[in-house]
Design an enzyme around this catalytic site. Structure first.
Site, mmCIF file in Angstrom:
data_model
loop_
_atom_site.group_PDB
_atom_site.id
_atom_site.type_symbol
_atom_site.label_atom_id
_atom_site.label_comp_id
_atom_site.label_asym_id
_atom_site.label_seq_id
_atom_site.Cartn_x
_atom_site.Cartn_y
_atom_site.Cartn_z
ATOM 1 N N ARG A 116 0.706 -1.150 0.004
ATOM 2 C CA ARG A 116 0.019 -0.067 -0.053
ATOM 3 C C ARG A 116 0.857 1.263 -0.002
ATOM 4 N NH1 ARG A 116 -3.676 -2.611 3.981
ATOM 5 N NH2 ARG A 116 -5.204 -3.771 2.775
ATOM 6 N N GLU A 231 -4.310 17.498 -10.684
ATOM 7 C CA GLU A 231 -4.848 18.011 -12.023
ATOM 8 C C GLU A 231 -6.474 18.090 -12.203
ATOM 9 O OE1 GLU A 231 -3.238 15.807 -15.443
ATOM 10 O OE2 GLU A 231 -4.718 16.144 -16.623
ATOM 11 N N HIS A 242 -0.838 16.183 -26.141
ATOM 12 C CA HIS A 242 -0.905 14.862 -25.504
ATOM 13 C C HIS A 242 -1.923 14.081 -26.019
ATOM 14 C CE1 HIS A 242 2.561 15.720 -23.333
ATOM 15 N NE2 HIS A 242 2.771 14.492 -22.878
ATOM 16 N N HIS A 260 7.172 8.288 -27.406
ATOM 17 C CA HIS A 260 6.095 9.046 -26.714
ATOM 18 C C HIS A 260 6.407 10.586 -27.138
ATOM 19 C CE1 HIS A 260 3.546 11.176 -23.948
ATOM 20 N NE2 HIS A 260 4.854 11.822 -23.235
#
Lengths: 360, 360
Positions: A116, A231, A242, A260
Site C-alpha cells: 500500500r 490535475e 498529448h 512518446h
C-alpha cells in the site's frame, strides 16, 4: 518541488548517479534499496549506481524489465511488485527507478501499490524523464483501452538527474525528450521558447545550456504541479499536444514507430494548427513551432510516421478514451499563440474529426 | 468519518440499499455508476440496488466477479479496471462496491488506479464489511507472498451499510464478521466487549442491538483512522489478531477452510495467550475472550482449522512477510488484558516460534 510535507529536491548534475550513495545514505538511514531498470540502462548506468551504493555501504537488489514502452503493462507491473515482495523490501525501504520515462512510470506505480505504498527515488537517465516524467508524481501503465489509463499519483522522495547519462542517449531519444522540453515554452513562456530556438545548437551539443534548459523545464513543471497536484485545473496545460499524441501512440501500438515525445511533437504542432484553424491563434506561430521541432530532428506531421495509420474514426475513438474527457465533451489544450496555451473543455468531436481528415 | 476534505458519511439503516439512488443522485449530479459485485450478492441484493438507481434515473453498468477471497487477485483487478475503462466511466463517475470485504477491497483498489483515481462508494452487505473493511480506506489484493500486500489507501465518498442484507447472510459469514466487531472491544474498550457479551443473543437474532453494535464498531474504527490514516502509529492497533490470522489464511490458501474473520478470531485468542505467556496479561482474560468467540460460533485454536497446517517455520515465514514488519523486527499487537491492546515493535521471532510449537 514545493509540496508541503511531500516536498522533494531535484538534483541536476553531471555526477548525480556517482554521488547517489552518499546522498541516499544521509536521507534514509538504515534503508535497503531495490533498483528497477531496463536492459539498456542496466549496461550503461547500473554499474555506476551499484558502485555508488556499494561505496556508501547500502544494500541493494536489481529488478530488470525489457526496454521499451511495452513494459508499461499489467504483466510487468506484477513482475516488479512481486520482485519487491520477494526481496522483502519493507515500507521503510526505497525503490529506485533508474531509466527513462517507462521505468519511472512503471517503478513509481509499483512503489505506490507495494504494501500500500513505499517510498521511491527517480534517477532519470533520458532527457524526456529528466524534464518531464520524473517530476510531478504521475505514475502508471498502459491499458488496451489507452495510454496511462491505469496508475497513481505518487511523488518521489528525490529526483537525481544525471547529465552524464545523456551522453550515451541515442539521438532519436534525445529529440523525443526535447519535445517535452520545448513544451514548457509553448505553454506559458515564450521567452523560454525563443531562448531554446537560439540556444538549441549548444543544448544539442551538451554545453552548459543543456543543464540550464533542464533546470528551467523542471522549475516550470514544479510550479504547475505545486499549484494543482491532482490535475483538477491548470496541471492539464502540461498535456499540450498529448491528446493527439496519445491517440497516435495508440494507433501505432506504443511501438518504436512513434516514441512518446515524437507523438507529443506532432500533437503540439496539431494543437497549434487546430487553434489556428479555429481562428484562435496566428498560423505563423504554428509554422514557427513546426520549423523548430523539425530542426530538432522531430516528426511534425502524420505523414512523418512510418507505415499506415488507421482511419479517422479510429483515431477519434482513441481521443474519446483519453483521460482528459469530462461528461462526454472533449477537453483539448488549445493556444492563442506561442506561450499562450489554455484549457478548452467544450471541443466538438466533429470539428476535430474534420480537422484530422483535412490534414491527412 | 472525519478526514477533513475527504470526510464521508456512514449510513446504517435497514433500507440503505433501497434509498441509495436518491442519496447518490443528490451527492453526485450527472455521474454514471459502475457496480462491482459477486455472483452471490448479485442474486440477493443487486436487484434492489438496480431498482433504486433506476428509480432515481441513474445510469449504471455491472461488473461481476466470482464470490470468494480468490477474486482479490491481479487477474480480477485487471478485469475490473478493464471493465471500468470499457464502460468509459470517467474520473467524475462513481464505482460502487456492492458486497463483502473482498468486493470492497477489490473494487476500491480498482477505483484508486483507474484513470489514476476515481471516486467510489461502499455498500457493504456482510457484517465484516459493515464493521470493518468498508470504513477506513484500505483497499487491495493478495499476492503469492501474502495477503493484502498490494493495494492503496483510497477513502470511499460514502458508506451505505444495509441491515436488511445481513438477514440473508450465512451464519458462518455472520460469525466471521462478529470477530472483527468484538475486536474493537478488545483493543481499547472493555465496556464494549462486556456489552457485546451481554447482548450477543440479540445481536445474533437481529434485534436493535445489532444496529447499535455496528454503529459502535464504525465509530471506534473512524476514531482510530482519523488519527492515523496511513498507519504510521496507532492505526496498527486495528491489526489485533491479524498477524497470526494472515499467516493462517496463507497457510490454508485463502480458502473456505478459514475465512478472514475466523483467522482473526484465532489470531486474537493467540495474541491474548501469547501476551499471557510473556507475563503481560492475565491468562483468565484470554480464557474469557476464547469463551465468548467460541460462543459466537468461531474457531479459536489451530486445532479448530480443518485439515493439516504447515510446520511452524512455514508459518513463521508468513509472519515475517506480513506488512507489519520494520527493519527485520516483528511487530505484534499484544495486550495487557481485555481493552488494553498495544503495539510492540520488538518481538523476537524465536519467542513466537516457540509459542507456536507449544500450542500445536
Amino acid at each position: 518541488m514545493p509540496l508541503g510535507a511531500r516536498a522533494y529536491d531535484i538534483v541536476i548534475a553531471p555526477d548525480a548517479i556517482d554521488s547517489a550513495g552518499a546522498r541516499l545514505a544521509a536521507m534514509f538511514p538504515g534503508a535497503r534499496y531495490g533498483i528497477v531498470t531496463d536492459d539498456n540502462v542496466a549496461s550503461a548506468q547500473l554499474p555506476r549506481l551499484a558502485a555508488s551504493l556499494d561505496a556508501a555501504g547500502l544494500a541493494h537488489s536489481e529488478i530488470l524489465v525489457p526496454a521499451g514502452e511495452a513494459s508499461k503493462s499489467w504483466g510487468h507491473l506484477q513482475t516488479v511488485v512481486d520482485a519487491i515482495l520477494a526481496a522483502r523490501l519493507e515500507r521503510s525501504d526505497i525503490l529506485i527507478a533508474l531509466g527513462g520515462g517507462v521505468i519511472g512510470d512503471l517503478a513509481g506505480f509499483a512503489a505506490s501499490i507495494a504494501r500500500r505504498g513505499m517510498d521511491f527515488v527517480q534517477i532519470p537517465t533520458s532527457l524526456l524523464a529528466q524534464v518531464d516524467s520524473s517530476v510531478g508524481g504521475k505514475t502508471g501503465i498502459n491499458s488496451s483501452h489507452g495510454k496511462n489509463l491505469v496508475g497513481a499519483f505518487h511523488q518521489p522522495r528525490l529526483v537525481l538527474a544525471d547529465l552524464a547519462a545523456l551522453e550515451t542517449l541515442p539521438p532519436r531519444q534525445f529529440a523525443a525528450g526535447y519535445a517535452e522540453l520545448a513544451k514548457y515554452g509553448l505553454i506559458d513562456d515564450e521567452d523560454l521558447f525563443f531562448w531554446l530556438e537560439a540556444n538549441y545548437p549548444e543544448i544539442q551539443a551538451g554545453g552548459p545550456a543543456r543543464g540550464e534548459a533542464i533546470a528551467r523545464a523542471c522549475a516550470a513543471k514544479a510550479r504547475v504541479v505545486a499549484e494543482d497536484e491532482r490535475e483538477t485545473g491548470n496541471r492539464a496545460l502540461l498535456n499540450l499536444g498529448h491528446t493527439f499524441g496519445h491517440a497516435l501512440e495508440k494507433a501505432t501500438g506504443y511501438s518504436d514507430r512513434l516514441l512518446h515525445g515524437e507523438g507529443v511533437a506532432i500533437g503540439m504542432v496539431l494543437a497549434h494548427r487546430f487553434s489556428a484553424k479555429l481562428g484562435l491563434a496566428p498560423s505563423q506561430d504554428a509554422g514557427r513551432v513546426e520549423a523548430h521541432l523539425k530542426n530538432a530532428g522531430l516528426p511534425t506531421t502524420l505523414a512523418d510516421i512510418p507505415g499506415d495509420l488507421p482511419p479517422t474514426p479510429v483515431l477519434m475513438d482513441a481521443i474519446g478514451q483519453d483521460k482528459k474527457v469530462s461528461r462526454g465533451a472533449l477537453t483539448f489544450i488549445l493556444t492563442r499563440g506561442i506561450g499562450r496555451a489554455f484549457i478548452e473543455k467544450n471541443v466538438d468531436p466533429q470539428t476535430v474529426a474534420t480537422f484530422l481528415e483535412e490534414i491527412r
